[in-house]
Enzyme design. Structure first.
Site, PDB file in Angstrom:
ATOM      1  N   LYS A  78       0.832  -1.198   0.000  1.00 16.65           N
ATOM      2  CA  LYS A  78       0.000   0.000   0.000  1.00 16.65           C
ATOM      3  C   LYS A  78       0.878   1.263   0.000  1.00 16.65           C
ATOM      4  O   LYS A  78       0.667   2.171  -0.810  1.00 16.65           O
ATOM      5  CB  LYS A  78      -0.897  -0.014   1.242  1.00 16.65           C
ATOM      6  CG  LYS A  78      -1.931   1.109   1.247  1.00 16.65           C
ATOM      7  CD  LYS A  78      -2.640   1.169   2.594  1.00 16.65           C
ATOM      8  CE  LYS A  78      -3.519  -0.024   2.847  1.00 16.65           C
ATOM      9  NZ  LYS A  78      -4.932   0.241   2.667  1.00 16.65           N
ATOM     10  N   ARG A  84      -3.226   2.849   8.751  1.00 20.84           N
ATOM     11  CA  ARG A  84      -3.531   1.554   8.121  1.00 20.84           C
ATOM     12  C   ARG A  84      -2.294   0.687   8.015  1.00 20.84           C
ATOM     13  O   ARG A  84      -1.200   1.187   7.801  1.00 20.84           O
ATOM     14  CB  ARG A  84      -4.041   1.756   6.692  1.00 20.84           C
ATOM     15  CG  ARG A  84      -5.308   2.510   6.555  1.00 20.84           C
ATOM     16  CD  ARG A  84      -5.543   2.762   5.070  1.00 20.84           C
ATOM     17  NE  ARG A  84      -6.340   3.934   4.845  1.00 20.84           N
ATOM     18  CZ  ARG A  84      -7.652   3.908   4.576  1.00 20.84           C
ATOM     19  NH1 ARG A  84      -8.274   2.775   4.475  1.00 20.84           N
ATOM     20  NH2 ARG A  84      -8.309   5.010   4.396  1.00 20.84           N
ATOM     21  N   GLY A 107      -7.839  -7.578   5.003  1.00 24.72           N
ATOM     22  CA  GLY A 107      -8.591  -7.590   6.255  1.00 24.72           C
ATOM     23  C   GLY A 107      -7.922  -8.291   7.421  1.00 24.72           C
ATOM     24  O   GLY A 107      -8.513  -8.438   8.479  1.00 24.72           O
ATOM     25  N   MET A 114      -5.185  -7.407   9.049  1.00 27.39           N
ATOM     26  CA  MET A 114      -4.579  -6.528  10.049  1.00 27.39           C
ATOM     27  C   MET A 114      -5.445  -5.298  10.263  1.00 27.39           C
ATOM     28  O   MET A 114      -6.488  -5.158   9.659  1.00 27.39           O
ATOM     29  CB  MET A 114      -3.164  -6.189   9.620  1.00 27.39           C
ATOM     30  CG  MET A 114      -2.235  -7.386   9.759  1.00 27.39           C
ATOM     31  SD  MET A 114      -0.578  -7.028   9.229  1.00 27.39           S
ATOM     32  CE  MET A 114      -0.832  -6.652   7.539  1.00 27.39           C
ATOM     33  N   ARG A 119      -3.572  -1.481  -6.002  1.00 33.92           N
ATOM     34  CA  ARG A 119      -2.716  -2.666  -5.903  1.00 33.92           C
ATOM     35  C   ARG A 119      -3.126  -3.613  -7.019  1.00 33.92           C
ATOM     36  O   ARG A 119      -4.237  -3.486  -7.572  1.00 33.92           O
ATOM     37  CB  ARG A 119      -2.865  -3.348  -4.546  1.00 33.92           C
ATOM     38  CG  ARG A 119      -4.264  -3.819  -4.286  1.00 33.92           C
ATOM     39  CD  ARG A 119      -4.390  -4.423  -2.898  1.00 33.92           C
ATOM     40  NE  ARG A 119      -5.784  -4.718  -2.631  1.00 33.92           N
ATOM     41  CZ  ARG A 119      -6.295  -4.902  -1.436  1.00 33.92           C
ATOM     42  NH1 ARG A 119      -5.539  -4.834  -0.372  1.00 33.92           N
ATOM     43  NH2 ARG A 119      -7.571  -5.183  -1.265  1.00 33.92           N
ATOM     44  N   HIS A 175     -15.377  -9.503   2.217  1.00 33.17           N
ATOM     45  CA  HIS A 175     -14.286 -10.399   2.608  1.00 33.17           C
ATOM     46  C   HIS A 175     -14.427 -11.774   1.961  1.00 33.17           C
ATOM     47  O   HIS A 175     -13.487 -12.304   1.369  1.00 33.17           O
ATOM     48  CB  HIS A 175     -14.267 -10.518   4.132  1.00 33.17           C
ATOM     49  CG  HIS A 175     -13.230 -11.457   4.644  1.00 33.17           C
ATOM     50  ND1 HIS A 175     -13.527 -12.755   4.997  1.00 33.17           N
ATOM     51  CD2 HIS A 175     -11.910 -11.311   4.793  1.00 33.17           C
ATOM     52  CE1 HIS A 175     -12.414 -13.350   5.368  1.00 33.17           C
ATOM     53  NE2 HIS A 175     -11.417 -12.499   5.259  1.00 33.17           N
ATOM     54  N   SER A 221      11.961 -43.498 -15.515  1.00 30.63           N
ATOM     55  CA  SER A 221      10.925 -42.598 -15.020  1.00 30.63           C
ATOM     56  C   SER A 221      11.095 -42.511 -13.507  1.00 30.63           C
ATOM     57  O   SER A 221      11.085 -43.535 -12.818  1.00 30.63           O
ATOM     58  CB  SER A 221       9.536 -43.132 -15.368  1.00 30.63           C
ATOM     59  OG  SER A 221       8.568 -42.251 -14.845  1.00 30.63           O
ATOM     60  N   CYS A 267       7.132 -39.557 -12.812  1.00 30.57           N
ATOM     61  CA  CYS A 267       5.711 -39.885 -12.718  1.00 30.57           C
ATOM     62  C   CYS A 267       5.202 -39.895 -11.290  1.00 30.57           C
ATOM     63  O   CYS A 267       4.077 -40.270 -11.025  1.00 30.57           O
ATOM     64  CB  CYS A 267       5.410 -41.211 -13.406  1.00 30.57           C
ATOM     65  SG  CYS A 267       6.268 -42.595 -12.669  1.00 30.57           S
ATOM     66  N   TYR A 279      10.155 -35.349 -19.974  1.00 27.41           N
ATOM     67  CA  TYR A 279       8.728 -35.134 -19.730  1.00 27.41           C
ATOM     68  C   TYR A 279       8.398 -35.241 -18.254  1.00 27.41           C
ATOM     69  O   TYR A 279       9.167 -35.807 -17.466  1.00 27.41           O
ATOM     70  CB  TYR A 279       7.875 -36.121 -20.540  1.00 27.41           C
ATOM     71  CG  TYR A 279       7.993 -37.564 -20.085  1.00 27.41           C
ATOM     72  CD1 TYR A 279       7.169 -38.059 -19.082  1.00 27.41           C
ATOM     73  CD2 TYR A 279       8.932 -38.431 -20.664  1.00 27.41           C
ATOM     74  CE1 TYR A 279       7.276 -39.371 -18.656  1.00 27.41           C
ATOM     75  CE2 TYR A 279       9.042 -39.746 -20.246  1.00 27.41           C
ATOM     76  CZ  TYR A 279       8.211 -40.217 -19.239  1.00 27.41           C
ATOM     77  OH  TYR A 279       8.324 -41.503 -18.817  1.00 27.41           O
TER      78      TYR A 279
HETATM   79  C1  PEP Z   1       6.288 -43.312  -7.305  1.00 26.72           C
HETATM   80  O1  PEP Z   1       6.727 -44.033  -6.428  1.00 26.72           O
HETATM   81  O2  PEP Z   1       6.610 -42.136  -7.423  1.00 26.72           O
HETATM   82  C2  PEP Z   1       5.309 -43.830  -8.248  1.00 26.72           C
HETATM   83  C3  PEP Z   1       4.890 -43.102  -9.263  1.00 26.72           C
HETATM   84  O3  PEP Z   1       4.810 -45.051  -8.022  1.00 26.72           O
HETATM   85  P1  PEP Z   1       3.680 -45.368  -6.938  1.00 26.72           P
HETATM   86  O4  PEP Z   1       3.166 -44.053  -6.447  1.00 26.72           O
HETATM   87  O5  PEP Z   1       2.651 -46.161  -7.631  1.00 26.72           O
HETATM   88  O6  PEP Z   1       4.438 -46.124  -5.912  1.00 26.72           O
END
Ligand code: PEP
Ligand code: MG
Length: 952
Positions: free
Chosen positions: A28, A98, A107, A109, A414, A532, A842, A909, A929
């Protein structure tokens, strides 16, 4: 002791600070300085820095003495500008005090207005303004706020019988209004208010045991002190925890000459957004109240009016105006918005009177309550400033203003909070207008915000069949259904029991944020689009309806009266935050359809063009795969095959397989599973045709499948035609002390090779069958929980043998690869060896986090909350990748893997694949990926684009 300047002045076109100094001056203060330098009318004032706040807190709550001279000097300068003096009985200067932290904490403070008003200065002000009613109204407001904030809360006084001083003062005022038979505060006369102020003095002395300070400097000191203290107030601390704001930031204090929106009908106050924060549309959007001070607008005491005709036309503007407005109204609003947008260049006020508004003008009663119509000159100036601010800050601004006797003053600007849909639209349109670049547009949207576009909405067909029990303002889009809770505490308790909750309140206050956080939807009886509840819900992208004036909430009884019926806590209701409607019972919700949003498609197109990381999905069913593909998934990074066995018939066969004591018996059970698996794989490979599908071999902690009670054991024994005792003994034999570290992953396939064989056969037969039908199926076989290259080699041999068998038998050639998960430290450490066999990696960062920390994935709940609370860990490592520890192993795995096999394809993954901060890390270390759940695919795409832009 700090060596920076403690006080920064602004006024009359010149300021010590600027917008870049948010760390020191708070958001502010920094922006008040910037607006002053831009020549925008801002009442003069000064900002006490966040460093002073930290010093104050460090020394145990004492305002450093060195501040006194600076404050005095600043007060003199302010007085010179406005022609008044602080404490001067003839020409008194009043100030507002303020808070203002680095990032806005709406809101959370404290604020105190009208500081400097005493019995003596009051007379001077009355003589000057000739407006005793206004002065006395200001006095009673000061007393209410000050007694509450400075004298009670800041002193940590717990009110007797739960009723604080403010409530007592309010009770007194309500009694007076009743006596006078008036409903509005503004209807009280000067004489009424004089009596009220006298009564307030007595109540304050009686309740708090000391008199209200009748000295301007004591008032100012008290107010500054209270703002500093409020940094460590309960709600501010709770808000910081949720938003991840560091405790060490502290708050600045802004002391500013008061301007008055409550001097009469030529005065007003309001809040506005330079664009619509709920839709993102380029239309000036806001609310105002004539003859009022700022607190009246946000507190929901009086229902604010729409700023302009465009806002009056908008669904949800004004008092319930949005409810039930048909399509026609919405289309007209769009026209109006465009006119306003163009009006920025010329005069919007002029443009708005064009003949196009014939229809709108017909609703003269509603339109006449807009600021645009009531005070066209001040509105015109506000529109001009809107343009200045947007082109200066290159972003949507959230502004507060006051009009004193026809003269406009800006009190705050802001960056405005907005929901996800609005963020996307604004970013794309601002890029189109040339206000920002495309890259900046990509950066503008927090990846998590896309979540809201991906939100569910109520099935319109089902909605058309029912009548709403209440209508209000559509403050947060999407649909939500759940059981009623009328207090934040009960909302939390119900959520803990696994219920989805709709928090229903008269109005919310910052004390409610923990309940709002867990709620699926929020519904309030009072308040406008800037209340709010609306602000907080928008910030979090929650489904929210406010100002549903037809409902009555009795939090003591836990009941909600709506549409002539009483609903109890635990009853289910459904909220439509896009339309502002509420329904009894539960209505079906439809999955979101972001692809129908042109702005979203455009932005995601820009993002896809700059990102390098590919984004895949974790999906076990064809319908999930299809959903993910629609969200832009470029393949499947993980199919957990064990998830395919949870239906009634399959689980029997699965259990049979698990408890089998011989390879022959196991094969028999597996033969039952094979057709199911083949069908599953066909479905998934088909849904993803042309894209790679990583299928992971079985990896369940076995006990999950044979966790049976006595009855279930008996039933299974009957099916298996074996004695119960024999089965029970086998189950007991399978029991493991540490199942997460037990007989799972590739260990299963190594000890029971017939399982891997069956799975490989199912994958390849599905592939061959699809390929025969010209479906481009691309399977990738992934072996889980590998720690040594020999484990992988063992499984790889089975896969390759079966592939050859299927090729020979079907006469179909098909491509496939064999890779592995890297999810135990040993795999990362020996990645060079493993890469000699693996064609891809992976990272299973769920297990890798588990095994690196030695934290059981299933049991962290018992200690992790405390770890986070006490900051022993900065974040939950199962949500956000721990770069320092787990990340180092991932980096090592990548380096060693690629050293042994140049160009090795590598992904992730674990859950982290959809976490924006982790996605950034994956980009940086060169993964190919990330793979995440379908609904996080767009989030990962945007995060990957932002990561790529960071590189530039
Ligand atoms: C992991 O362990 O990150 C994974 C993807 O396999 P899971 O979660 O099935 O053990
Ligand atoms: Mg795993």
């Amino acid at each position: 002791m700090t060596d920076t300047k403690p006080v920064y002045f602004f006024g009359e076109g010149r300021a010590d600070g600027n917008a870049k100094m948010k760390d020191l001056l708070g958001g502010k203060g920094a922006n008040l300085a910037e607006m002053t330098s831009l020549g925008i009318p801002v009442p003069p004032g000064f900002t006490i820095t966040t460093e002073v706040c930290n010093e104050y807190l460090r020394v145990g709550g004492v305002i450093p003495a060195r501040l006194d001279a600076d404050i005095e000097e600043a007060l003199v300068r302010m007085g010179r500008i406005v022609g008044a003096g602080f404490g001067d009985p003839v020409r008194p200067l009043l100030v507002s005090v303020r808070s203002g932290a680095r990032s806005s904490m709406p809101g959370m403070m404290e604020t105190v207005l009208n500081v400097g008003l005493t019995t003596k200065t009051r007379e001077g002000l009355i003589a000057r303004t000739q407006n005793p009613r206004f002065v006395l109204d200001a006095h009673r407001r000061l007393m209410m706020m000050y007694a509450d904030v400075v004298m009670e809360k800041a002193q940590g006084i717990e009110p007797e019988e739960g009723e604080g001083v403010r409530a007592r003062l309010e009770r007194e005022m309500t009694a007076l209004k009743k006596k006078r038979r008036v409903t509005d505060d503004t209807e009280l006369t000067a004489a009424d208010l004089e009596k009220l102020v006298a009564a307030f003095h007595a109540i304050i002395r009686k309740t708090l045991g000391k008199p209200f300070p009748d000295d301007p400097r004591e008032q100012l000191r008290g107010a500054i002190d209270a703002v500093f203290r409020s940094w460590n107030g309960k709600r501010a601390v709770a808000y910081r925890r949720i938003e991840g704001i560091p405790d060490a930031w502290g708050t600045a204090v802004n002391v500013q000459a008061m301007v008055f929106g409550n001097t009469g009908d030529r005065s007003a106050t309001g809040v506005a957004f330079t664009r619509n924060p709920a839709t993102g549309e380029n239309v000036f959007y806001g609310e105002w109240l004539p003859n009022a001070q700022g607190e009246d607008v946000v507190a929901g005491i009086r229902t604010p009016r729409p700023l302009n005709r465009a806002a009056a036309e908008e669904p949800g503007a004004g008092s319930g105006a949005g409810a039930g407005r048909g399509k026609k109204g919405a289309r007209k609003a769009t026209v109006a918005h465009r006119v306003v947008a163009r009006g920025l260049v010329a005069s919007a006020a002029g443009a708005m009177t064009g003949s196009r508004f014939g229809a709108a003008a017909a609703r003269a009663d509603e339109a006449s309550s807009t600021l645009e119509d009531s005070m066209p000159q001040a509105y015109g100036e506000l529109v001009r400033i809107r343009g200045v601010l947007e082109s200066h800050f290159h972003d949507m601004q959230d502004i507060e203003f006051t009009i004193e006797d026809g003269v406009l003053w800006m009190l705050q600007t802001r960056t405005g909070k907005r929901n996800g849909a609005a963020a996307v639209r604004m970013a794309v349109e601002m890029a189109g207008e040339g206000l920002i670049s495309r890259d900046e547009a990509i950066r503008r949207v927090r990846p998590e915000q896309l979540d809201e576009l991906l939100h569910r909405r109520i099935d319109p067909k089902a909605e058309a069949r029912v009548k709403p029990i209440a209508r209000g303002l559509p403050a947060g889009p999407g649909g939500g259904t759940g059981v009623i809770a009328t207090t934040a505490e009960r909302a939390e308790a119900l959520a803990k029991k696994g219920k989805t909750v709709v928090l229903v309140r008269n109005e919310t206050s910052p004390e409610d944020i923990h309940g709002m956080h867990v709620a699926e939807a929020i519904l309030t009886a009072k308040g406008g689009m800037t209340s709010h509840a609306a602000l907080v819900a928008r910030g979090w992208g929650k489904c929210c309806v406010v100002g549903a004036s037809g409902i009555e909430v009795d939090e003591r009884r836990g009941t909600v009266r709506a549409g002539g019926r009483t609903y109890k806590e635990g009853d289910t209701i459904t909220v439509n935050g896009t339309r502002g409607t509420v329904y009894a019972g539960s209505l079906p919700l439809l999955p979101a359809d972001p692809e129908s949003n042109a702005h979203y498609r455009e932005l995601m197109g820009w993002a896809d063009a700059v990102r390098r990381l590919r984004v895949r999905t974790n999906a076990d069913r064809p319908e999930d795969a299809a959903q993910a593909r629609a969200f832009g998934a470029e393949g499947i990074g993980l199919t957990r095959t064990e998830h395919m066995f949870f239906d009634e018939k399959r689980i029997q066969a699965m259990r049979e397989m698990i408890v089998a004591e011989t390879a022959g018996a196991r094969r028999k059970a597996l033969a039952k599973l094979l057709p199911y698996q083949r069908r599953d794989f066909e479905g998934i490979l088909k849904a993803m045709q042309g894209l790679p599908v990583t299928i992971r071999f079985l990896d369940p902690p076995l006990h999950e499948f044979v966790n049976l009670d006595a009855k279930q054991t008996a039933r299974l024994a009957r099916v298996l035609r074996i004695p119960v005792r024999q089965l029970a003994a086998r189950i007991a034999q399978l029991h493991e002390l540490n199942p997460m570290l037990g007989h799972r992953g590739c260990r299963l396939g190594i000890t029971y090779p017939e399982i891997s064989e069956m799975q490989a056969r199912a994958v390849f037969e599905a592939t061959a069958s699809l390929r025969k039908k010209k479906v481009d199926a691309i399977p990738e076989i992934m072996i889980p929980l590998v720690g040594t290259v020999t484990e992988l080699a063992d499984q790889e041999a089975i896969v390759r043998r079966v592939a050859e068998e299927v090729r020979r038998k079907t006469g179909v050639d098909f491509p496939y690869t064999v890779g592995t998960m890297i999810e135990v430290p040993r795999a990362a450490i020996t990645a060079d060896k493993i890469a000699q066999v693996a064609e891809f990696f992976s990272f299973g960062t769920n297990d890798l986090t588990q095994t690196t920390y030695g934290f059981s994935r299933d049991d962290v709940g018992s200690f992790l909350p405390e770890y986070l609370e006490r900051r022993i860990l900065p974040a939950d490592p199962f949500q956000t990748l721990d770069r320092e520890g787990v990340g180092t192993l991932v980096e090592m795995g990548v380096r060693k893997g690629r050293a042994a096999r140049p160009g090795l394809k590598i992904g992730i993954c674990g859950e982290h694949g959809g976490d924006p901060a982790s996605v950034r890390f994956c980009h940086r270390i060169g993964l190919d990926y990330v793979s995440c759940s379908p609904f996080r695919v767009p989030i990962a795409r945007l995060a990957a684009a932002q990561a790529a832009l960071e590189d530039r």
